[in-house]
Motif scaffolding. Sequence first.
Motif, mmCIF file in Angstrom:
data_model
loop_
_atom_site.group_PDB
_atom_site.id
_atom_site.type_symbol
_atom_site.label_atom_id
_atom_site.label_comp_id
_atom_site.label_asym_id
_atom_site.label_seq_id
_atom_site.Cartn_x
_atom_site.Cartn_y
_atom_site.Cartn_z
ATOM 1 N N LYS A 68 0.807 -1.220 0.000
ATOM 2 C CA LYS A 68 0.000 0.000 0.000
ATOM 3 C C LYS A 68 0.846 1.278 0.000
ATOM 4 N N LEU A 69 2.163 1.157 0.110
ATOM 5 C CA LEU A 69 3.007 2.345 0.103
ATOM 6 C C LEU A 69 2.841 3.085 -1.218
ATOM 7 N N THR A 70 2.705 4.401 -1.135
ATOM 8 C CA THR A 70 2.317 5.188 -2.318
ATOM 9 C C THR A 70 3.482 5.816 -3.064
ATOM 10 N N TYR A 71 4.698 5.701 -2.561
ATOM 11 C CA TYR A 71 5.833 6.347 -3.221
ATOM 12 C C TYR A 71 6.160 5.631 -4.528
ATOM 13 N N PRO A 72 6.260 6.349 -5.654
ATOM 14 C CA PRO A 72 6.433 5.680 -6.953
ATOM 15 C C PRO A 72 7.812 5.059 -7.167
ATOM 16 N N SER A 73 8.874 5.799 -6.839
ATOM 17 C CA SER A 73 10.236 5.346 -7.159
ATOM 18 C C SER A 73 10.812 4.524 -6.011
ATOM 19 N N LEU A 74 10.135 3.428 -5.678
ATOM 20 C CA LEU A 74 10.503 2.634 -4.503
ATOM 21 C C LEU A 74 10.873 1.211 -4.891
ATOM 22 N N GLN A 75 12.021 0.772 -4.395
ATOM 23 C CA GLN A 75 12.447 -0.615 -4.491
ATOM 24 C C GLN A 75 12.335 -1.232 -3.101
ATOM 25 N N VAL A 76 11.740 -2.409 -3.010
ATOM 26 C CA VAL A 76 11.596 -3.099 -1.723
ATOM 27 C C VAL A 76 12.397 -4.393 -1.775
ATOM 28 N N ILE A 77 13.361 -4.522 -0.858
ATOM 29 C CA ILE A 77 14.172 -5.742 -0.789
ATOM 30 C C ILE A 77 13.924 -6.417 0.547
#
Length: 373
Positions: A68-77
Amino acid sequence: MGMNLLAFFFFGALVIYLAILVMLAVFWRKSKGKTTEKMNIFDYPVTLLVPFRNEKSQLPKLLESLEKLTYPSLQVILIDDDSEDGGAEYVESWIKGKSYSHFLMVQSQEQGKKGAIEQGVVLSNGYIILTTDADCVLPTDWVENMLQPFNDPKVQMVAGPVMSEDRKSNFNQFQQIEWSSILLMTNFFFQINKPIMCSAANMGYRKEAFQHLGGYQGNSEQRSGDDSFLLEKMVRAFGHHAIHYFTDKKVLVRTKAQKSWSLFLAQRARWISKWNQHQSMENAFGAVVTAGFSLASLLSPLLLLGSGWMPLLFLLYWVLKLGVEYVVMNKVLEGYEIKAPFLSFIYASFCHPCFVIVVALSSFFGKFKWKGR
């Protein structure tokens, strides 16, 4: 004469304790008056690192929050620290099912949380690294708000508040009240430019700064401290002005409440056990003062052995202690829209001194196992 000296000792300690609480409240209110200049940075590459070990039961809620995180330029590791409960397989299956290109699950090549984070930093494509824990839930706009202080090029590290989840029981509300005291202390030391603690459950830093410091080199042998040791290195290298601390509810991260006293004591004892590994005197001072005031409260029933006014002084001691604790800590909880009943503060006021002493003793003499290690 002996009982008079005893009464003077206890009330002297109480006055100092209450004065410290009031001071913490003043600094907390001052921090609420500070605002960070808002500026959208929607093309700023950010990587969120989430190490996990044997936390399969927490992963569905975590992944739902991350989704649900709204930040567009996000990578999740998500970095698996050698889980033995099928958590890694669960995450891999979830990512494949969602077909998310910005989610990545990797197996840590080192043992321990610090090694997992260092591997995540190497694999990251973000200029800013954010971290949280697998038992946490994040606000949807958490990334955007955590980025705001980085508008200032001098800021190298950002930390925010953590609070246990809401559950209606005296034990769970005790944990929230105890968390409020941690937040008060954390904010105070940041406000006086002597930051000594923060939580990796709600933290961010520039990737370049982390690499410049050599990551956790120098304290990688310590099982915990991926937050406080890194904070200490950041302050030494860049100065206290390079560190920003939030108290705003918009960046509040919720963490799982511990299910039992034994788990809660083990967690806090593990945290406290590294106090003498830090190079700042403030860490030792905070630990000793907290233990000293708790010991005074535990010994206060000695006033009941006296005659005349002594039993009334015992009652006054606890009424004043409870009253100021309620006013100060309830204000913190209210700021995060948490309603703790007065009975929970009575419970916490009597239990907390014993809790502190047990944690202190355990930190010296206990052997800790955490998540199977």
